[in-house]
Enzyme design. Sequence first.
Site, short mmCIF file in Angstrom:
data_model
loop_
_atom_site.label_atom_id
_atom_site.label_comp_id
_atom_site.label_asym_id
_atom_site.label_seq_id
_atom_site.Cartn_x
_atom_site.Cartn_y
_atom_site.Cartn_z
CG ASP A 130 6.15 4.07 1.55
OD1 ASP A 130 5.29 4.86 2.89
OD2 ASP A 130 4.85 3.64 0.85
CG PHE A 187 -2.01 1.06 1.06
CD1 PHE A 187 -3.26 1.12 0.29
CD2 PHE A 187 -1.55 1.98 1.93
CE1 PHE A 187 -3.94 2.29 0.40
CE2 PHE A 187 -2.71 3.21 1.89
CZ PHE A 187 -3.58 3.55 0.33
CE LYS A 193 0.01 6.64 7.14
NZ LYS A 193 -1.75 6.98 6.99
N1 PLP Z 1 2.23 4.80 2.10
C1 PLP Z 1 1.48 3.63 2.73
C2 PLP Z 1 3.30 2.72 3.86
C3 PLP Z 1 1.22 4.32 3.89
O1 PLP Z 1 0.29 3.80 4.97
C4 PLP Z 1 -0.13 5.28 3.26
C5 PLP Z 1 -1.43 5.43 4.33
O2 PLP Z 1 -2.37 4.83 5.29
C6 PLP Z 1 0.81 5.98 2.43
C7 PLP Z 1 1.64 5.69 1.96
C8 PLP Z 1 -0.54 7.06 1.75
O3 PLP Z 1 -0.78 8.19 2.27
P1 PLP Z 1 -1.63 9.29 2.02
O4 PLP Z 1 -3.20 8.56 2.96
O5 PLP Z 1 -1.01 10.51 3.07
O6 PLP Z 1 -1.29 9.59 1.00
#
Ligand code: PLP
Length: 403
Positions: free
Chosen positions: A223, A138, A252
């Site tokens: 990530d 994700f 976040k």
């Molecule tokens: N990358 C990871 C690992 C995430 O868990 C998330 C969101 O849960 C994102 C990217 C996307 O972040 P955003 O919702 O702030 O766009």
Amino acid sequence: MNTEQEIKVVDKYSAKNYKPLPVVLCEGNGIWVTDLEGNKYVDMLSGYSSLNHGHRHPKIINALIEQAGKITMTSRAFHNDKMGLFLQKLCDFSGFEKALPMNTGAEAVETAIKAARKWAKVNKNITDSEIIAFNDNFHGRTITAISFSSEKQYRDGFGPYTPGFVLANYGDIAGVEKLINEKTIAIILEPIQGEAGVIVPPKGFLKQVRDLCTKHEILMIIDEVQTGFGRTGKNFCYEHEGIKPDIVVVGKALGGGVYPVSAIICNDRIMSVFKPGDHGSTFGGNPLAAAIGIAALDVLVDEKMVENSAELGEYFLNKLKTIECDAIKEVRGNGLMIGLEIKKEYGGARKYCEALMEKGLLCKETHEQVIRFTPPLIITKQELDDAFNKINEVICEVSKQDK
Ligand code: PLP
């Protein structure tokens, strides 16, 4: 408006792209949130790990208010007097040379992919490139992020997709190596797959990916949007394996739970591929975001939240493992990022979350079978003990209902 009325109005006017629990929150303080009826709950989700510092940490709120009284937005057309310190602190915190601020996690993921592609063009003259990602990943909801998702629902109806991605099985290093060819420029992965249900890779996997990237001279993009800033008991989750990726994606909790702040972090050999006009974001690095980011980083370090996550995470994980109930398939995680998987024959995780809500714990099901526990990193042992007693009770009770 009361709870029912509020939910009705939202239902009437909003897109139905979420399925929230039926609770309307109107106040938050530390680990606690209050609903419209005055009921108090412990926030065990923390805004999908954006509230590592808890709700409305006074120092972060003060930074917000103070900055709001001066200047909130400049755009990158001009400099502002907060961004330098923010970037310096982020680089010091992570041990990299450069950071590029954005707003949301998905935007930072896009930025990392653009950086990798440009790096490959400049350094290897590769334009028809491939990036290896993983099944069940994700990385957000943009067209590019869903283009390399393996989740049918995230993709269905949203094509055409961005080309240039291939998928390996998470944890299968031989499978990853098989996918590497002359077009490969990078591997992108989460150090724990959060949205997939807190999937922890086999020990040593991140190190194996690092070694593979070094061997083939391709970039390791990690990530840390969900796992970063202490969530797993280290500043960043990749530190558990003593490695250093090439690009780190963060978001976040960098915004202290009050504002969207994200970034990519890397060394100059990669960041220098961006020239004026190559990439940008109107709000990225604005002074309000920068002031909040500075406070969020300071508070995290000063109040030893990462250490608390490591210590209490291990304590809580071990305690959850003692629950004697046949409904539990597995409890797993690292630091205060824990998933409890319910066996399919005992029903989906949703009804367990609804029952936990009745007992004053707000959790959310992740996919069908997993309950995710990611409380603010300021939670105490006593508060976790109280949470544990409720979880223990609920799992046992609910698992006995119409199995
Ligand atoms: N990358 C990871 C690992 C995430 O868990 C998330 C969101 O849960 C994102 C990217 C996307 O972040 P955003 O919702 O702030 O766009």
